[in-house]
Structures are given as structure tokens and as C-alpha cells.
Write a protein that holds these residues in place. Sequence first.
Motif, PDB file in Angstrom:
ATOM      1  N   ARG A  11       0.606  -1.408   0.586  1.00 57.13           N
ATOM      2  CA  ARG A  11      -0.180  -0.455   0.132  1.00 57.13           C
ATOM      3  C   ARG A  11       1.238   1.455  -0.040  1.00 57.13           C
ATOM      4  O   ARG A  11       1.829   1.816   0.690  1.00 57.13           O
ATOM      5  CB  ARG A  11      -0.894  -0.437   1.155  1.00 57.13           C
ATOM      6  CG  ARG A  11      -1.620  -0.349   1.314  1.00 57.13           C
ATOM      7  CD  ARG A  11      -2.907  -0.576   2.550  1.00 57.13           C
ATOM      8  NE  ARG A  11      -2.091  -1.120   3.534  1.00 57.13           N
ATOM      9  CZ  ARG A  11      -2.045  -0.419   4.471  1.00 57.13           C
ATOM     10  NH1 ARG A  11      -2.199   1.014   4.541  1.00 57.13           N
ATOM     11  NH2 ARG A  11      -0.888  -0.590   6.127  1.00 57.13           N
ATOM     12  N   LEU A  12       0.511   2.353  -0.831  1.00 57.58           N
ATOM     13  CA  LEU A  12       0.826   3.480  -0.632  1.00 57.58           C
ATOM     14  C   LEU A  12       0.326   4.140   0.707  1.00 57.58           C
ATOM     15  O   LEU A  12      -0.554   4.712   0.209  1.00 57.58           O
ATOM     16  CB  LEU A  12       0.989   4.139  -1.660  1.00 57.58           C
ATOM     17  CG  LEU A  12       1.414   5.240  -2.831  1.00 57.58           C
ATOM     18  CD1 LEU A  12       2.694   5.683  -2.213  1.00 57.58           C
ATOM     19  CD2 LEU A  12       0.973   6.843  -3.192  1.00 57.58           C
ATOM     20  N   VAL A  13       1.422   4.441   1.492  1.00 55.61           N
ATOM     21  CA  VAL A  13       0.903   5.226   2.598  1.00 55.61           C
ATOM     22  C   VAL A  13       1.321   6.998   2.840  1.00 55.61           C
ATOM     23  O   VAL A  13       1.035   7.045   4.071  1.00 55.61           O
ATOM     24  CB  VAL A  13       1.991   4.489   4.174  1.00 55.61           C
ATOM     25  CG1 VAL A  13       0.508   3.305   3.484  1.00 55.61           C
ATOM     26  CG2 VAL A  13       3.280   4.227   3.844  1.00 55.61           C
ATOM     27  N   SER A  14       2.297   7.520   2.271  1.00 54.62           N
ATOM     28  CA  SER A  14       2.959   8.648   2.278  1.00 54.62           C
ATOM     29  C   SER A  14       3.465   9.014   1.248  1.00 54.62           C
ATOM     30  O   SER A  14       4.288   8.302   0.148  1.00 54.62           O
ATOM     31  CB  SER A  14       4.325   8.607   2.818  1.00 54.62           C
ATOM     32  OG  SER A  14       4.528   9.390   3.722  1.00 54.62           O
ATOM     33  N   THR A  15       2.986  10.569   0.647  1.00 57.28           N
ATOM     34  CA  THR A  15       3.387  10.884  -0.202  1.00 57.28           C
ATOM     35  C   THR A  15       4.008  12.387  -0.074  1.00 57.28           C
ATOM     36  O   THR A  15       2.953  13.475  -0.289  1.00 57.28           O
ATOM     37  CB  THR A  15       2.139  11.229  -1.297  1.00 57.28           C
ATOM     38  OG1 THR A  15       0.850  11.685  -0.922  1.00 57.28           O
ATOM     39  CG2 THR A  15       2.214   9.672  -2.029  1.00 57.28           C
ATOM     40  N   PRO A  16       5.325  13.125   0.928  1.00 54.58           N
ATOM     41  CA  PRO A  16       5.136  13.792   1.524  1.00 54.58           C
ATOM     42  C   PRO A  16       5.574  15.119  -0.044  1.00 54.58           C
ATOM     43  O   PRO A  16       6.255  15.260  -1.113  1.00 54.58           O
ATOM     44  CB  PRO A  16       6.422  13.678   1.980  1.00 54.58           C
ATOM     45  CG  PRO A  16       6.813  12.277   1.077  1.00 54.58           C
ATOM     46  CD  PRO A  16       6.309  11.731   0.819  1.00 54.58           C
ATOM     47  N   HIS A  17       4.842  16.199   0.400  1.00 50.60           N
ATOM     48  CA  HIS A  17       4.835  17.775  -0.466  1.00 50.60           C
ATOM     49  C   HIS A  17       4.432  16.910  -1.834  1.00 50.60           C
ATOM     50  O   HIS A  17       4.802  18.053  -2.546  1.00 50.60           O
ATOM     51  CB  HIS A  17       6.247  17.745  -0.797  1.00 50.60           C
ATOM     52  CG  HIS A  17       6.944  17.480   0.650  1.00 50.60           C
ATOM     53  ND1 HIS A  17       6.536  18.806   2.091  1.00 50.60           N
ATOM     54  CD2 HIS A  17       7.830  17.664   1.266  1.00 50.60           C
ATOM     55  CE1 HIS A  17       7.513  18.384   2.845  1.00 50.60           C
ATOM     56  NE2 HIS A  17       8.784  18.075   2.347  1.00 50.60           N
ATOM     57  N   VAL A  18       3.619  16.067  -2.169  1.00 49.16           N
ATOM     58  CA  VAL A  18       2.845  15.802  -3.496  1.00 49.16           C
ATOM     59  C   VAL A  18       2.263  17.082  -3.535  1.00 49.16           C
ATOM     60  O   VAL A  18       1.952  17.419  -4.593  1.00 49.16           O
ATOM     61  CB  VAL A  18       2.389  14.174  -3.514  1.00 49.16           C
ATOM     62  CG1 VAL A  18       0.752  14.694  -3.034  1.00 49.16           C
ATOM     63  CG2 VAL A  18       1.560  13.852  -4.833  1.00 49.16           C
ATOM     64  N   GLY A  19       1.532  17.693  -2.740  1.00 49.52           N
ATOM     65  CA  GLY A  19       0.378  18.914  -3.424  1.00 49.52           C
ATOM     66  C   GLY A  19       0.859  20.232  -2.914  1.00 49.52           C
ATOM     67  O   GLY A  19       0.295  21.480  -3.069  1.00 49.52           O
TER      68      GLY A  19
END
Length: 385
Positions: free
Chosen positions: A120-128
Motif C-alpha cells: 500500500r502507498l502510505v505516504s506522499t510528502p509534499h505531493v501537493g
Amino acid sequence: MAKDSPISDISAVRRPVETARGLPNAHYVDPALWEEEKKAVLFSTWAGLAVEGEVPEPGDAKPMTFLGVPLLLIRDRQGHVRVFENICRHRGMILVEEARKIEGAIRCPYHSWCYGTDGRLVSTPHVGGPGHNKHDAIVREDLGLNEVRSHIWFGTVFINIDGQAAPFEEIHADLIERWKEFDQPMVHGGPDSMFTLEVDTNWKLAVENYCESYHLPWVHPGLNSYSRLEDHYNIAEMGLYSGQGSLLYRQIKGDDGAVFPDFPNLSDKWDTGAEYMAVYPNVLLGAQRDHCFSIVLEPVTQTKTREHIHLFYSTKDTDDALREKNATQWKTVFVEDIFVVEGMQKGRMAPQFDGGKFSPAMDGPTHCFHDWVAGRIEAHRNASE
């Protein structure tokens, strides 16, 4: 046949063993046929990748490649062994470079996207944007790691790269039934029970040699001294496996006469019997009363193969010295085969060699393998028309 398909005449391979020829030289040396075999024989079937004992504890992860495909073998937090493509879903960066335990999440070293051991993808830092870790266009539930279809049997991890093969249990129902007595826990012997051999040969030649016992008197004189050629029988049903059996298996003993504990509840057949099976395309298995083994053939190039050998026992409580002695004995046997398969690979450069003539009495298991490979290639070519 499609216009861009490699050309090789394999019609003689599919004849009965009495009149058949082996696969033509080109199937061992021609780059175009190597590419065809990847798709027809290795990506579209249940090929061996590893053994589950390579990731013994939850969180253990091991990066691997299969014919150039980057893969990650991992035991998730729930204890399930899984196989994922070893790439981040963001920009395709390799995630894990060396075998290690995943303590937290699988973190991409490029932009720090993080994944659980279950993919599972659990973290996407600064993606926005800076400080914003979510974005409406990034749906995490849709961007987990790409899982590769896998199945574990006989301690071995099989994968189906293209995802189109019938279920493993369906394809190999006959062999699973034949060896149902070994459908029980198998304990990997640990670091002293695994080794790898680098061999300059096409992977198919390693399968062909393993299938038959014909070569025992000349290539394995030590083994043949107590398990003679006449004590062996062929397993040569046309299907998805072939090999040989022995009626005179002799347990290895320590200096004090100790032996490994038997697998429980085996029938009398296994008191002195053993079987050695090639499970197509690239896994070689051995079943004996007190230990088993799996050899996963890694096709590195058309002319190079790695043989990954792993030994299993019925319990983790086995003597260290006896395990080491057993591994040494098997390594001696398998090393004795190297000059043979490398010699046959060199022989495929002889332009007048026509694939060879099979002995109907002795080469049935090898012919079964050739027929299976040729059948896969024929089906692939017909589908490409």
C-alpha cells in the motif's frame, strides 16, 4: 507465423521419442530466439524465483531480478511472502537496493513516497506542494506497488510475470498429488544450506541434464557407487514435469551415526526411495525421507545461468555439522555436472549438430522437456499470427 517472429524448425522436436530430435542449436545461441523464449516459456508460465526461506521473518525484503525485471521478494507484517515490482509508482525509481529488514515503511530514495510491506502507498510528502502531503489527483489506493502473481509450493516461490497462466494448483495438480506426502512444513536449513553456482550454459541444458540418470556412471562415480544406474527409473509422462527416481536412497550420517529426522507420516516407499523432478520451466526439486532441496535456475543471459540451491529439513533442530556435511555432499554432486552442461553449450556452435538423437530407453524425461518447450513456442507463434 508473424513476419517478425524468429525462424526455427521445431517440428522434429515434437515427434515421439523414437524419432524426435532435440531443440535446434539456435535455441541456445540465437538472440532473437532468446527473446521469443522469454515470452513463450518463462514470462507466461509459473517460473521459479526464489525460496520462501530467503525472507524468513516479517519485514525481510530481498531485491531480485528475473530476466531483467526488477522484483522485490518480501515477507509482509502478516507473515505472507509476496512479490512486487521493485519500483516506485511515482517515477519508476528502484526502491530497495540490497537485502534488509524493513523496519518501518519502504521509502523511495528519490522523492520519499512510502509503501507498507503489503504494497500500500502510505505516504506522499509534499505531493501537493511544500508542506501539503496530499493532492486530489494522487489517489493512494490506486498507486500501491505493482504485485506480481506468486504461489508457494515445496518451499519455492513461483511467479507468473504476464499474469495470464492458469492457477498453479490447477496446472500442477498431478505433481502436487504425486508428492502430497510432502505437503507439510519444510524448514530451510539456513545460511549453511544454500549456495549458488555460476554456470556458462543456457538454462535449458541444466534442466535437460537434471532430468535423466543416464549420465550417472561417468559423471557421478561417487553417487553411482551406491545408487547405481539400474536402481533408477524414469518419470517421463508428457506434461509439466519430468525426472528420475531412485530405489536406493542412502541417508547421510554424522561421525557418531546420527541422521536427520524423517519428515513425519511418509509411506514405506520413501524408506529407501527418492525422486528428483524438473518442474518446468526452471525449478529442480529433490524429495527424500529426511531432507529435500530446491534448485532455482536463474537465466542470466542466453549462455549464463545461476543455480541457486536450497536445502530443507523437517525441523529447525538439526545438527550444524551434519547440515554442513550434507550441503558439501550435494555441492560436490552438482559441481560435477558443470563441465557437462558447459560442454553441451559449446557444442551448440557446431553447425552440423541437428539437436541430437534421444535414447528411447534413457532419455525420455529430457525429451518430455524439449516437447514442452517446443509446444509453448508453437502456441506463442500461432497466437502471434
